[in-house]
Design an enzyme around this catalytic site. Structure first.
Site, PDB file in Angstrom:
ATOM      1  N   HIS A  22       0.834  -1.206   0.000  1.00  0.00           N
ATOM      2  CA  HIS A  22       0.000   0.000   0.000  1.00  0.00           C
ATOM      3  C   HIS A  22       0.876   1.268   0.000  1.00  0.00           C
ATOM      4  O   HIS A  22       0.718   2.140  -0.865  1.00  0.00           O
ATOM      5  CB  HIS A  22      -0.908  -0.021   1.240  1.00  0.00           C
ATOM      6  N   GLU A  23       1.792   1.332   0.942  1.00  0.00           N
ATOM      7  CA  GLU A  23       2.669   2.517   1.005  1.00  0.00           C
ATOM      8  C   GLU A  23       3.548   2.593  -0.242  1.00  0.00           C
ATOM      9  O   GLU A  23       3.851   3.684  -0.733  1.00  0.00           O
ATOM     10  CB  GLU A  23       3.527   2.497   2.273  1.00  0.00           C
ATOM     11  N   HIS A  64       1.724   4.460  -2.863  1.00  0.00           N
ATOM     12  CA  HIS A  64       1.850   5.919  -2.670  1.00  0.00           C
ATOM     13  C   HIS A  64       3.214   6.398  -3.179  1.00  0.00           C
ATOM     14  O   HIS A  64       3.330   7.427  -3.836  1.00  0.00           O
ATOM     15  CB  HIS A  64       1.740   6.272  -1.182  1.00  0.00           C
ATOM     16  N   GLU A 104      -4.824   7.814  -2.851  1.00  0.00           N
ATOM     17  CA  GLU A 104      -5.334   6.564  -2.277  1.00  0.00           C
ATOM     18  C   GLU A 104      -5.693   5.571  -3.382  1.00  0.00           C
ATOM     19  O   GLU A 104      -5.582   4.361  -3.183  1.00  0.00           O
ATOM     20  CB  GLU A 104      -6.543   6.893  -1.392  1.00  0.00           C
TER      21      GLU A 104
END
Lengths: 500, 500
Positions: free
Chosen positions: B265-266, B269, B295
């Site tokens: 997830h990170e 980003h 997101e």
């Protein structure tokens, strides 16, 4: 800050605190660059450093700063503010005396010179670095003349790093020290009782070395809640704020001395910074008073404590808990002698404690002569090698292990080197004074390292920049700079080891 | 920058670059605080943050900034400068509309409220937090009125995080999405083919989890020379500069999903920030365009890639190389189903991908009603629990697992939550569009994760803030916000898993 301040005093403190904020950011950036930062981000990061540094420069040389100085210098009744004003005035006066275009040119030159020096050292090619060094020397001479001086032009450069110390003093002290060291070194060379360093050059895994040094730092009283230890290529101590004082070290798995003594050295710097009085926080006074006094602290721990027999009497078993089997059979005496082997080396940072100050004197004599224009840059390599042969009895085979070895000159730092030798001498004087309070060796043998820390805090650390270096020395030892204590210390220690 | 700029343009870029320098310092400070900083240094560090932040604030609201905006807005012919001016103008206008004393009061309130919230959550005591939340809501209402709005007062708060999105749109989209999700959830609940999550809850050493995630990040195209991965309590991505984009993660040795999906997830980003066009560097445009689009990138990688069957077809063997024996006998299908178990949870950040958007809608409905003064703060806990029961079928047993669980409101962030649900919907729309270019599942199965990154870079990343969120969506998908893609994606995926 429950004190009552005037409006101007308050504004001055706020102004200083803002400067400190940029300093803290810069320190973190430097720490990060040298420990963690991904390499591609460095280009932008360098620009950011430039922007933050010039912000600090603008604030320390602003009209606002001048107003604070003029308004507060004679009026303030607060001793901390008064000393902070003097500190700011010193920086202000130095800065405004340099014409802006010359300063700009100099800053550019510095950064070019440093990268040229790196390549020149790599290639052992002094000719490549020469034009840059010539310009750097010229700038320093010009700046020294702008700043002015009483007796010797080099004094004004010394004053940047070690306020109060002059050429006159160094020229009295250094030759005495040099003669003594050269004599001692002769005795070492003639000794038939030479330690064998190879016994301790055993493989020692990095993680275990680290565990040992962490335990010693803990014993010294380094506060891990106000600092941390990381890996790096060039070890350093860096202060982000008084409660965040970090150290770094590097490891050689085939020579534990690099990390063990290196970490204790940086730990000594850190203890100084961690134990400055809270009252000075946020002002330019919340840092070590000078390079020399700082070095006296790191060297105190590295040499006078950690290379002592008392230390290993106490901590050799601890050491063995972390060290591989190969170390377990080495008798304490043999171990102690091996870690204290004296051997002239080409490279300063690899030198033992007896020959180290000789490296410094070579640099001092040369840079003083450069600044007073008694020698030319082009003659440096030859002069360097001659002095090495003269003082240490070895002649560098190339410039890489000779005149090109240190980074300092490439950054324009002239006047800095003497601090290292001063640190040795101050340290020996402090050791003598400490022994008047309590038996230092006994304390070390008892594992009371914190007693040493406490004494240094009371005598030195707490004051930060509130006291000048020679005032500290006077207050603690009753004397000014005196090389005899260092000579006596070395004589006693090495007579025992080399049995002359 | 080989372009020709006018004098004002040059000065503007220099001014922006200085602001960026303070931002870079602040980002490094935050990163350091959350990963490495010794705890005693935090007090002074907080002051330093305050000083640097207010410097940024002064520069973004200065008369100089106003002059730049007025001079350049209509005159500049450079599209990047033009967009940067608009961005600065937006910030400037928002800031100057808030009276200075009110802003000061609000900043103090925020920091008080956050620490009160922490304690209140710990004690599950809403009454304790209530007076602070009431004030925060009042301030936000007041500020929203200062800023002004066309249709709904909440629009002006939404605009901070997701420019272009309005209450009107959300009130069309969210109820449709909610109905669909509640229906799907019913089907899940009635299914007789429920995965057993316990099979994957095996001990998995942290270091091995890390090695696996590092390999996946590498596959995704995360550039480790322009970033790094560290441990932390609350995972985050942070951009120091475009070539220094760091991520952090945390590990649960008894549930590898936290670190594996969290890191991916990170990483999503980070890919966004690492791949913004160099042309935007040094301006406020060199960052993701909105919270929702950001997101959409992190969720794309976490859910649409890493929770897909294709992903595990490709990477399950890699996973097993790092995972302990206990995992080796789990068949791929069982593993895939287990990591995708749907189970209504009290806590948003523990929710699965089907129930997650329901958590967001609860928050959206409540904060919109608070800001439009249709409900009172005192009624929040009850309303919260009612909605949880309504949408998710479970009722929190206390405020800690109910209304007090999230930090956002304590920091005064109203209008932020919808971004999370927008990210889900945008992501599903992007997945649909990507499938028009190439077979995404096939690419994943072939291990061509970089193909996905390249597509996202070309379509989204490179633009930074040059394009508004809904413009990006339009350009890439030909549509505006449309929840159908998310619903269809979930229906297809979970029908396969739960076999209804």
């Amino acid at each position: 800050m429950s004190k009552t301040y005037t409006k101007t005093e308050k504004a001055f403190l706020t102004y200083l605190r803002e400067i400190k904020a940029y300093h803290e950011a810069l320190s973190l950036i430097f720490w990060d660059l040298r420990t963690k930062a991904p390499k591609k981000g460095v280009k932008t990061r360098s620009e950011t450093i430039g922007i933050l540094s010039s912000k600090v420069h603008r604030m320390t040389t602003s009209d606002r700063m001048k107003e604070f100085i003029d308004q507060l210098k004679d009026e303030t009744k607060d001793p901390i503010i008064h000393k902070a004003v003097l500190e700011c005035e010193k920086k202000y006066e130095r800065s405004i005396k340099i014409p802006e275009d010359e300063n700009k040119e100099y800053v550019t030159l510095q950064s070019q010179a440093e990268s040229v020096w790196e390549e020149a050292r790599e290639k052992s090619d002094f000719e490549m670095f020469k034009p840059y060094l010539e310009k750097l020397v010229d700038f320093n001479i010009k700046f020294a003349n702008y700043w002015g001086y009483d007796q010797h032009i080099y004094d004004t450069l010394l004053d940047i790093y070690e306020p109060g110390i002059t050429v006159k003093q160094l020229d009295e002290v250094f030759p005495k020290l040099r003669t003594s060291l050269v004599n001692l070194l002769e005795k070492v060379k003639r000794s038939k009782n030479k330690p064998d360093p190879s016994v301790i050059l055993q493989k020692f895994p990095k993680e275990d070395q680290k565990r040992f040094t962490l335990e010693i730092l803990e014993q010294m009283g380094y506060d891990f809640e106000a600092g941390r230890l990381d890996d790096t290529v060039h070890p350093f101590e860096i202060t982000l704020n008084q409660q965040d004082v970090r150290i770094t070290t590097r490891y050689d798995e085939n020579d534990f001395r690099m990390a063990v003594f290196g970490t204790i050295h940086e730990g000594g710097h850190a203890l100084y910074e961690q134990n400055i009085s809270d009252e000075l926080e946020g002002t330019p006074l919340s840092s070590g008073t000078s390079m020399g006094i700082h070095e006296s602290q790191s060297l105190f721990w590295e040499n006078y404590v950690a290379r002592s027999k008392a230390f290993w009497k106490r901590y050799y078993n601890t050491f063995k808990r972390y060290a591989p089997e190969e170390f377990h059979s080495i008798p304490l005496d043999m171990f102690y002698q091996s870690i204290n082997e004296v051997r002239p080396s080409y490279i300063r940072i690899e030198a033992d404690e007896m020959t180290y100050p000789l490296h410094i004197m070579i640099r001092y004599e040369l840079e003083k002569a450069l600044i007073s224009q008694d020698i030319d840059v082009k003659d440096l390599p030859e002069l360097w090698n001659d002095k090495m042969e003269d003082y240490l009895g070895i002649r560098p085979r190339n410039d890489r292990e000779g005149v090109l070895q240190d980074v300092h000159w490439s950054g324009g730092s002239f006047g800095y080197f003497p601090s290292y030798a001063l640190g040795y001498m101050y340290g020996a004087q402090l050791l003598h004074a400490m022994n008047q309070s309590f038996d230092v060796n006994q304390a070390i043998e008892n594992g009371e390292l914190k007693k040493i820390k406490e004494w240094l805090t009371v005598q030195i650390h707490q004051y930060g920049k509130m006291k000048e270096p020679l005032d500290i020395l006077k207050d603690v030892t009753g004397e000014t700079l005196n090389p005899d204590y260092l000579v006596r210390y070395l004589e006693k220690k090495y007579q025992d080891i080399y049995q002359w």
